[in-house]
Each structure stands twice: as structure tokens, then as C-alpha cells.
Design an enzyme around this catalytic site. Sequence first.
Site, PDB file in Angstrom:
ATOM      1  N   HIS A  55       0.874  -1.186   0.000  1.00  0.00           N
ATOM      2  CA  HIS A  55       0.000   0.000   0.000  1.00  0.00           C
ATOM      3  C   HIS A  55       0.906   1.229   0.000  1.00  0.00           C
ATOM      4  O   HIS A  55       2.008   1.194   0.551  1.00  0.00           O
ATOM      5  CB  HIS A  55      -0.846  -0.058   1.276  1.00  0.00           C
ATOM      6  CG  HIS A  55      -1.909   0.976   1.394  1.00  0.00           C
ATOM      7  ND1 HIS A  55      -1.653   2.278   1.768  1.00  0.00           N
ATOM      8  CD2 HIS A  55      -3.253   0.898   1.206  1.00  0.00           C
ATOM      9  CE1 HIS A  55      -2.797   2.943   1.815  1.00  0.00           C
ATOM     10  NE2 HIS A  55      -3.776   2.143   1.469  1.00  0.00           N
TER      11      HIS A  55
ATOM     12  N   ASP B  36       3.010  -4.724   7.974  1.00  0.00           N
ATOM     13  CA  ASP B  36       1.781  -3.959   7.797  1.00  0.00           C
ATOM     14  C   ASP B  36       0.620  -4.958   7.919  1.00  0.00           C
ATOM     15  O   ASP B  36       0.343  -5.710   6.987  1.00  0.00           O
ATOM     16  CB  ASP B  36       1.800  -3.269   6.422  1.00  0.00           C
ATOM     17  CG  ASP B  36       0.475  -2.569   6.119  1.00  0.00           C
ATOM     18  OD1 ASP B  36      -0.465  -2.678   6.932  1.00  0.00           O
ATOM     19  OD2 ASP B  36       0.391  -1.914   5.059  1.00  0.00           O
TER      20      ASP B  36
ATOM     21  N   GLN C 126      -4.573  -5.513   6.792  1.00  0.00           N
ATOM     22  CA  GLN C 126      -5.567  -6.436   6.214  1.00  0.00           C
ATOM     23  C   GLN C 126      -5.463  -7.829   6.815  1.00  0.00           C
ATOM     24  O   GLN C 126      -6.043  -8.780   6.282  1.00  0.00           O
ATOM     25  CB  GLN C 126      -5.397  -6.526   4.684  1.00  0.00           C
ATOM     26  CG  GLN C 126      -5.561  -5.216   3.952  1.00  0.00           C
ATOM     27  CD  GLN C 126      -7.000  -4.697   3.955  1.00  0.00           C
ATOM     28  OE1 GLN C 126      -7.959  -5.424   4.234  1.00  0.00           O
ATOM     29  NE2 GLN C 126      -7.158  -3.414   3.648  1.00  0.00           N
TER      30      GLN C 126
ATOM     31  N   LYS D 179     -10.564  -0.792  10.175  1.00  0.00           N
ATOM     32  CA  LYS D 179     -10.707  -2.003   9.352  1.00  0.00           C
ATOM     33  C   LYS D 179     -11.012  -3.224  10.224  1.00  0.00           C
ATOM     34  O   LYS D 179     -11.142  -4.333   9.730  1.00  0.00           O
ATOM     35  CB  LYS D 179      -9.428  -2.251   8.559  1.00  0.00           C
ATOM     36  CG  LYS D 179      -9.173  -1.175   7.506  1.00  0.00           C
ATOM     37  CD  LYS D 179      -7.966  -1.514   6.679  1.00  0.00           C
ATOM     38  CE  LYS D 179      -7.400  -0.345   5.951  1.00  0.00           C
ATOM     39  NZ  LYS D 179      -8.108  -0.005   4.719  1.00  0.00           N
TER      40      LYS D 179
ATOM     41  N   CYS E 248      -4.783   2.499  -3.705  1.00  0.00           N
ATOM     42  CA  CYS E 248      -3.507   2.945  -3.104  1.00  0.00           C
ATOM     43  C   CYS E 248      -2.378   1.934  -3.304  1.00  0.00           C
ATOM     44  O   CYS E 248      -1.522   1.757  -2.432  1.00  0.00           O
ATOM     45  CB  CYS E 248      -3.662   3.248  -1.615  1.00  0.00           C
ATOM     46  SG  CYS E 248      -4.748   4.624  -1.296  1.00  0.00           S
TER      47      CYS E 248
HETATM   48  N1  PMP Z   1      -1.856  -0.839   4.558  1.00  0.00           N
HETATM   49  C1  PMP Z   1      -2.819  -1.563   3.990  1.00  0.00           C
HETATM   50  C2  PMP Z   1      -2.514  -2.951   3.509  1.00  0.00           C
HETATM   51  C3  PMP Z   1      -4.089  -1.024   3.835  1.00  0.00           C
HETATM   52  O1  PMP Z   1      -5.060  -1.752   3.262  1.00  0.00           O
HETATM   53  C4  PMP Z   1      -4.340   0.287   4.292  1.00  0.00           C
HETATM   54  C5  PMP Z   1      -5.695   0.942   4.093  1.00  0.00           C
HETATM   55  N2  PMP Z   1      -6.281   0.700   2.861  1.00  0.00           N
HETATM   56  C6  PMP Z   1      -3.294   0.990   4.898  1.00  0.00           C
HETATM   57  C7  PMP Z   1      -2.065   0.398   5.020  1.00  0.00           C
HETATM   58  C8  PMP Z   1      -3.488   2.380   5.408  1.00  0.00           C
HETATM   59  O2  PMP Z   1      -4.441   2.370   6.449  1.00  0.00           O
HETATM   60  P1  PMP Z   1      -5.042   3.733   7.012  1.00  0.00           P
HETATM   61  O3  PMP Z   1      -5.492   4.535   5.843  1.00  0.00           O
HETATM   62  O4  PMP Z   1      -6.170   3.272   7.873  1.00  0.00           O
HETATM   63  O5  PMP Z   1      -3.951   4.386   7.806  1.00  0.00           O
END
Ligand code: PMP
Length: 418
Positions: A135, A212, A215, A238, A376
Site C-alpha cells: 500500500h 503492515d 488487512q 478495518k 492505493c
Molecule cells: N496498509 C494496507 C494494507 C491497507 O489496506 C491500508 C488501508 N487501505 C493501509 C495500510 C493504510 O491504512 P489507514 O489509511 O487506515 O492508515
Amino acid sequence: MMTSPSDMVKDKTVLNIDSIRNDFPELLRMVHGVPLRYLDNAASTLKPKRVINTVSDFYAQSYSNIHRGVYLTSQEATQKYENVRTIVADFISAADPSEIIFTKGATEAINLVAATWGDKHINEGDEIIITTMEHHANIVPWQMLCEKKNATLKIIPIDDNGEIILEEYAKLLSEKTKLIACVYASNSLGTINPLTTIIAMAKNVGACVLVDGAQAIQHIPLNVQELNCDFFVFSGHKVYAPSGTGVLYGKKEILNSMPPYQTGGDMIRKVTFEKTTFAAVPARFEAGTPNIEGAIGLGAAIEYIRDLGIEEIGAYENMLLQYATEKLQQIPELNIIGKAHDKVAVISFTLGSVHPHDIGSMLDRKGIAVRAGHHCTQPLWERYGVTATTRASFAFYNTKEEIDALFEALHSVVKMFA
Ligand code: PMP
């Protein structure tokens, strides 16, 4: 009658999905005159009554600032807030609650590590390794750190199925490698990465590892000590908790050796006009008044999914994933991107030459909420030669019927554009 492949995906869940659905008031909503079918859980999850009521009760009964109040409601608020550290630590099997730092999300947690640990430990000529499927939140902070320090960012390639090529990863590792920052489960492909192997290989060259887990936290049982990662991050929104909440887990000795991130109230030991000394973790990284009600809601969310059982949740979502995969593959124009052996319940796809935004808008008219765009992960899509996909992602409150509705709606999209 012939049995279609999707009829063979049996639901053996022990979860009572009807009762679970009643826990989520938003699932009862109508949109455009039809029931909402929420299939965008990788972007954010809906909130159960347990979370809504916990936050509402806190506002109504115990709201106060935390840590420094000597009066009852402040002490209650402090106790509730600090108790969540223990709930999170138990949930991910951290060694100690002080290893849990509250942040406003995964993004802030990664930026915190880049700005503090990164600034201290990354020097000219060092290397940081990430994967193709990161991401943007796990790319840009490292890219900027490398630019600042004259270090190099290296990328682990993936195969067409969306799995990391471990032999290529092995070739990237050397004594120059200082950090591996790797997503546990991809928000775009669904791929669950072989973290135990990835981390063991990183440790062989003495590198630090940041996972990270944005997910993963909501689908996979976690034990950060067994994983042996140095940092683990996730976002509250999430995992059925309020937005603006998140966690940075770090090994205590590493966290305590890091310089502060933001400075101000709460994170100090002693301030004089000449010099300031800093508190130990967790206070060291929680400057200012935090999102108290959000953290308390996060505790309620984690207790809620813990009570359902994270393995039961994973098994049910996996059944939905198989069912949806088999069903969607019956549409000839539909191409699923991300066919890893181990996946969380995320399906990204293209549909002929129809633009994902058109697909998303047409599905919306039928009450189906999916994501359309780059999610993203722009460099990942470049790897596949596409700029955008449509993504359906499932939670334990979704049903086969909702997937059937998605299938029918996609058929209408194909007909309309054929
Ligand atoms: N890493 C992953 C794998 C994500 O899916 C996301 C959110 N789509 C993020 C980081 C960033 O999370 P946040 O916008 O809640 O900080």
C-alpha cells in the site's frame, strides 16, 4: 440437474450469521430503494452495536481527559483507555501492554517508525526492502527516508498469481539490508504473504522487520512474538472500530531506544526551559490528548471479534471467498487479478474494457458497495499493466446471497456494455 461449481462450496460455519447481521445496524439500511450490500470491507468495516454503545456510553457517562485527573470520571476514563492496551496486547500476543502504542491508524504508525527508528538507524548506503504489493502507506515513508539518507529502496518482485518470489527476495538480502517492510495480506490482491519465512530470512542478515497488518488483523490469528517481527501496525477502522484509531506494536527495547515522534504533553518525563527528558513507552509516543473514545471503541471491537473467534471468522470468510471466486469466474469477460494460494477475502477484477468507476456506479444503483480505482497500490497495478480494478471484499457479516446479487449485477453490466 447439474451441480454448478459454486453449489459445491459448503457453508460449515459455526457462526450465527443472522444474529451477527443484527449486530450491525447499517446492514439494515436501504440505498436507492434497495437493501445495502456492503462489499467494501477492505476499505473499512461497519460497526457493531457493541462498539457504538461503548463509545456512546463513554460519552454519556465517563467522558473526561485521561491520565492527569484526580477525580473519578478521569480515573474511569484512564482505566478504560489503558485497559484497551491490555486487550490489544493479548489479542496479538505481545509480551507487554506497554508495547502497544495508540496511533490514528496504520499510516501514522508506519510514518512514526520511519521518522524515529528510520532516522536513527538508516544511513547512507543502507538498503530497505519492500514488496511490489505494498500500500502507498508502506512505500512513500520509506522512499522519502531513503531520499533523505541516500539509502536505497529495493522491491521484491511477485509472480503473475500475486505471490512473492522468495528466490528473488533472497538475492536482495545482504549485510546492507537494514529493514524489511512487508504487508501481511494485500488489500488489492488478497495475497497472504509467507511471513514466517520472510522474517526468518530477514533475521539471518540482522535486519529489522515491520509488518503492515492492516488487512490481517481482522482475518488471521496473530502472535507477534512467534512471528518475531520488530514492528506490527494496523488500523482500527478495518477491524470494526472507530476511524482515527490504530496501533503500532514494537518490541519494548526497540521502542524505548527510539527518539520521540511528536512532542508536547504526556510524552515527557521532565521539562525545563533548558532541556526536556522523555517518558518511557507507551507515553513516549503518545503526545497530546489522544482519541480516547476511539481507543475505547477499539477495545470493544476487538472483544467482539475475539468472542466470535478469529479462526471461525477466517474460515467463514474463506468459504465466501471460494464461493465468490467460483461464481465470478463464470463470467467470461471477468478477469481476477490476484490468484495466490493463500488469500484473505478480497477479489480484484477487470471486466472487459468497462471502466471500474462505471462498474462501481452501476453496482451502487443496485445497493452493492464495492471499491473502484487503484486502491492505493499504483506500482502493483503497473506490474499487471492496468490502472484500476473493481474490488469486492468480504467480512463475516456478508452472505452467499449478497455474492449472488453481485454476480447478477455484474451480468447486467456486461449486457449493458456488450
Ligand atoms: N496498509 C494496507 C494494507 C491497507 O489496506 C491500508 C488501508 N487501505 C493501509 C495500510 C493504510 O491504512 P489507514 O489509511 O487506515 O492508515
